[in-house]
Design a protein around this motif. Structure first.
Motif, PDB file in Angstrom:
ATOM      1  N   MET A   1      18.030  45.453 -33.019  1.00  0.00           N
ATOM      2  CA  MET A   1      17.924  46.804 -33.571  1.00  0.00           C
ATOM      3  C   MET A   1      16.574  47.402 -33.191  1.00  0.00           C
ATOM      4  O   MET A   1      15.532  46.767 -33.331  1.00  0.00           O
ATOM      5  N   THR A   2      16.573  48.621 -32.723  1.00  0.00           N
ATOM      6  CA  THR A   2      15.328  49.276 -32.331  1.00  0.00           C
ATOM      7  C   THR A   2      14.632  49.861 -33.543  1.00  0.00           C
ATOM      8  O   THR A   2      15.217  50.028 -34.609  1.00  0.00           O
ATOM      9  N   ALA A   3      13.350  50.180 -33.328  1.00  0.00           N
ATOM     10  CA  ALA A   3      12.573  50.777 -34.414  1.00  0.00           C
ATOM     11  C   ALA A   3      13.160  52.109 -34.834  1.00  0.00           C
ATOM     12  O   ALA A   3      13.159  52.472 -36.008  1.00  0.00           O
ATOM     13  N   ASP A   4      13.722  52.870 -33.864  1.00  0.00           N
ATOM     14  CA  ASP A   4      14.285  54.173 -34.184  1.00  0.00           C
ATOM     15  C   ASP A   4      15.545  54.052 -35.028  1.00  0.00           C
ATOM     16  O   ASP A   4      15.909  54.961 -35.755  1.00  0.00           O
ATOM     17  N   ALA A   5      16.238  52.905 -34.907  1.00  0.00           N
ATOM     18  CA  ALA A   5      17.497  52.740 -35.631  1.00  0.00           C
ATOM     19  C   ALA A   5      17.288  52.309 -37.076  1.00  0.00           C
ATOM     20  O   ALA A   5      18.157  52.495 -37.907  1.00  0.00           O
ATOM     21  N   ARG A   6      16.151  51.715 -37.383  1.00  0.00           N
ATOM     22  CA  ARG A   6      15.943  51.173 -38.717  1.00  0.00           C
ATOM     23  C   ARG A   6      16.040  52.192 -39.838  1.00  0.00           C
ATOM     24  O   ARG A   6      16.674  51.926 -40.854  1.00  0.00           O
ATOM     25  N   PRO A   7      15.416  53.369 -39.724  1.00  0.00           N
ATOM     26  CA  PRO A   7      15.511  54.321 -40.825  1.00  0.00           C
ATOM     27  C   PRO A   7      16.942  54.715 -41.153  1.00  0.00           C
ATOM     28  O   PRO A   7      17.283  54.950 -42.297  1.00  0.00           O
ATOM     29  N   GLU A   8      17.836  54.771 -40.131  1.00  0.00           N
ATOM     30  CA  GLU A   8      19.220  55.128 -40.380  1.00  0.00           C
ATOM     31  C   GLU A   8      19.927  54.041 -41.179  1.00  0.00           C
ATOM     32  O   GLU A   8      20.858  54.311 -41.914  1.00  0.00           O
ATOM     33  N   ALA A   9      19.486  52.781 -41.001  1.00  0.00           N
ATOM     34  CA  ALA A   9      20.123  51.671 -41.695  1.00  0.00           C
ATOM     35  C   ALA A   9      19.547  51.458 -43.090  1.00  0.00           C
ATOM     36  O   ALA A   9      20.105  50.704 -43.880  1.00  0.00           O
ATOM     37  N   ASP A  10      18.453  52.097 -43.391  1.00  0.00           N
ATOM     38  CA  ASP A  10      17.781  51.925 -44.673  1.00  0.00           C
ATOM     39  C   ASP A  10      18.481  52.760 -45.739  1.00  0.00           C
ATOM     40  O   ASP A  10      18.503  53.996 -45.650  1.00  0.00           O
ATOM     41  N   PRO A  11      19.054  52.136 -46.778  1.00  0.00           N
ATOM     42  CA  PRO A  11      19.735  52.911 -47.822  1.00  0.00           C
ATOM     43  C   PRO A  11      18.827  53.934 -48.505  1.00  0.00           C
ATOM     44  O   PRO A  11      19.292  54.977 -48.939  1.00  0.00           O
ATOM     45  N   GLU A  12      17.533  53.631 -48.593  1.00  0.00           N
ATOM     46  CA  GLU A  12      16.603  54.562 -49.245  1.00  0.00           C
ATOM     47  C   GLU A  12      16.486  55.882 -48.489  1.00  0.00           C
ATOM     48  O   GLU A  12      16.115  56.901 -49.056  1.00  0.00           O
ATOM     49  N   ALA A  13      16.795  55.856 -47.193  1.00  0.00           N
ATOM     50  CA  ALA A  13      16.636  57.055 -46.375  1.00  0.00           C
ATOM     51  C   ALA A  13      17.885  57.936 -46.359  1.00  0.00           C
ATOM     52  O   ALA A  13      17.844  59.049 -45.842  1.00  0.00           O
ATOM     53  N   ARG A  14      18.958  57.460 -46.939  1.00  0.00           N
ATOM     54  CA  ARG A  14      20.206  58.222 -46.912  1.00  0.00           C
ATOM     55  C   ARG A  14      20.219  59.279 -48.002  1.00  0.00           C
ATOM     56  O   ARG A  14      19.972  58.977 -49.166  1.00  0.00           O
ATOM     57  N   GLY A  15      20.529  60.484 -47.623  1.00  0.00           N
ATOM     58  CA  GLY A  15      20.602  61.563 -48.600  1.00  0.00           C
ATOM     59  C   GLY A  15      19.503  62.580 -48.412  1.00  0.00           C
ATOM     60  O   GLY A  15      18.750  62.562 -47.433  1.00  0.00           O
ATOM     61  N   LEU A  16      19.409  63.490 -49.362  1.00  0.00           N
ATOM     62  CA  LEU A  16      18.432  64.578 -49.325  1.00  0.00           C
ATOM     63  C   LEU A  16      17.073  64.064 -49.752  1.00  0.00           C
ATOM     64  O   LEU A  16      16.956  63.379 -50.779  1.00  0.00           O
ATOM     65  N   ARG A  17      16.045  64.391 -48.997  1.00  0.00           N
ATOM     66  CA  ARG A  17      14.703  63.888 -49.297  1.00  0.00           C
ATOM     67  C   ARG A  17      14.219  64.392 -50.666  1.00  0.00           C
ATOM     68  O   ARG A  17      14.600  65.464 -51.125  1.00  0.00           O
ATOM     69  N   LEU A  18      13.343  63.610 -51.273  1.00  0.00           N
ATOM     70  CA  LEU A  18      12.882  63.903 -52.629  1.00  0.00           C
ATOM     71  C   LEU A  18      12.183  65.260 -52.739  1.00  0.00           C
ATOM     72  O   LEU A  18      12.282  65.913 -53.773  1.00  0.00           O
ATOM     73  N   VAL A  19      11.490  65.680 -51.698  1.00  0.00           N
ATOM     74  CA  VAL A  19      10.812  66.976 -51.762  1.00  0.00           C
ATOM     75  C   VAL A  19      11.828  68.089 -52.021  1.00  0.00           C
ATOM     76  O   VAL A  19      11.640  68.934 -52.899  1.00  0.00           O
ATOM     77  N   ALA A  20      12.921  68.079 -51.282  1.00  0.00           N
ATOM     78  CA  ALA A  20      13.957  69.097 -51.472  1.00  0.00           C
ATOM     79  C   ALA A  20      14.620  68.959 -52.836  1.00  0.00           C
ATOM     80  O   ALA A  20      14.912  69.957 -53.510  1.00  0.00           O
ATOM     81  N   VAL A  21      14.851  67.731 -53.271  1.00  0.00           N
ATOM     82  CA  VAL A  21      15.467  67.495 -54.578  1.00  0.00           C
ATOM     83  C   VAL A  21      14.567  68.013 -55.696  1.00  0.00           C
ATOM     84  O   VAL A  21      15.032  68.682 -56.640  1.00  0.00           O
ATOM     85  N   LEU A  22      13.274  67.751 -55.609  1.00  0.00           N
ATOM     86  CA  LEU A  22      12.356  68.197 -56.652  1.00  0.00           C
ATOM     87  C   LEU A  22      12.212  69.712 -56.674  1.00  0.00           C
ATOM     88  O   LEU A  22      12.032  70.310 -57.743  1.00  0.00           O
ATOM     89  N   LEU A  23      12.305  70.343 -55.531  1.00  0.00           N
ATOM     90  CA  LEU A  23      12.319  71.805 -55.514  1.00  0.00           C
ATOM     91  C   LEU A  23      13.573  72.329 -56.214  1.00  0.00           C
ATOM     92  O   LEU A  23      13.517  73.312 -56.970  1.00  0.00           O
ATOM     93  N   GLY A  24      14.704  71.676 -55.983  1.00  0.00           N
ATOM     94  CA  GLY A  24      15.921  72.051 -56.693  1.00  0.00           C
ATOM     95  C   GLY A  24      15.779  71.870 -58.197  1.00  0.00           C
ATOM     96  O   GLY A  24      16.223  72.718 -58.986  1.00  0.00           O
ATOM     97  N   LEU A  25      15.130  70.798 -58.610  1.00  0.00           N
ATOM     98  CA  LEU A  25      14.921  70.554 -60.037  1.00  0.00           C
ATOM     99  C   LEU A  25      13.952  71.568 -60.647  1.00  0.00           C
ATOM    100  O   LEU A  25      14.034  71.873 -61.840  1.00  0.00           O
ATOM    101  N   THR A  26      13.049  72.090 -59.837  1.00  0.00           N
ATOM    102  CA  THR A  26      12.139  73.131 -60.327  1.00  0.00           C
ATOM    103  C   THR A  26      12.917  74.398 -60.666  1.00  0.00           C
ATOM    104  O   THR A  26      12.632  75.073 -61.660  1.00  0.00           O
TER     105      THR A  26
END
Length: 228
Positions: A1-26
């Motif tokens: 697995m390449t370094a570029d592929a790892r973030p896609e396989a990381d469950p923590e990276a799946r979904g909308l980033r926290l910055v966008a989520v926190l703006l929605g919560l604001t």
């Protein structure tokens, strides 16, 4: 697995980033404080800084303010924050994504329950206290979570330090201004939520903005990732 592929396989990276989520919560916070301040007797259930000030107003008998309403909000907010701390201990070392989703789902349920109460018994004596208690508890739970997640400049409920940073860290203030877009977005998100919430309270009812807030929190719970 390449370094570029790892973030896609990381469950923590799946979904909308926290910055966008926190703006929605604001935005959600603006909706909820519009309901509480305009519809529940000049009390805040998301902004506790304002609530402490309101408690002082009520203590000297200023018209339109209530010690029982404000004290209920403060107590329920603190209880929610206490639970939020316990949830953080349980989840933050396991999965940030799961932790955020659990607390946001709980917020959606609590705010949804408040919307149901508002629709079912709009004129009942206990409705005001039920709405204050449910929304304040939800906001305490969320604020404890957001604080422990530690995403800079996105508290979702309080803008004093955000506005301070926006001015003092700007290029005009001698800083770099590198977080100005995030801070500006946070201010605009709160303004948007408060504006929409106020219009709905004035022209419709209390249940509609609460229902919108609950649905928004539920959607954000479903799509959030653990990444900033």
């Amino acid at each position: 697995m390449t370094a570029d592929a790892r973030p896609e396989a990381d469950p923590e990276a799946r979904g909308l980033r926290l910055v966008a989520v926190l703006l929605g919560l604001t935005v959600v916070s603006g909706l909820i404080d519009a309901v509480s301040y305009l519809g529940l007797g000049h009390v805040f259930t998301a902004n506790m800084t304002g609530n402490v000030v309101v408690l002082g107003f009520a203590a000297v008998g200023a018209p339109g303010f209530s010690i029982p309403h404000t004290a209920t909000s403060l107590a329920c907010f603190l209880a929610g924050a206490l639970l939020g701390g316990r949830v953080a201990v349980r989840y933050r070392e396991v999965s940030r994504r799961t932790w955020a989703r659990v607390t946001l789902a709980a917020e959606a349920v609590l705010v949804g329950a408040s919307a149901a109460v508002a629709f079912a018994a709009p004129g009942a004596t206990g409705t005001v206290y039920a709405l204050i208690a449910l929304t304040a508890f939800a906001m305490g739970l969320r604020n404890a979570t957001v604080r422990k997640l530690g995403v800079p400049d996105l508290t979702t409920t309080v803008l004093t330090m955000t506005l301070t940073g926006l001015a003092s860290d700007s290029r005009a203030g001698g800083g770099t201004g590198h977080r100005s877009p995030r801070r500006t977005a946070s201010v605009l998100a709160m303004l948007a939520g408060a504006t929409i919430g106020a219009w709905l309270v004035v022209h419709r009812d209390l249940g509609t903005p609460l229902l919108i807030a609950a649905v928004a929190a539920g959607v954000l719970a479903a799509v959030t990732s653990g990444r900033e």
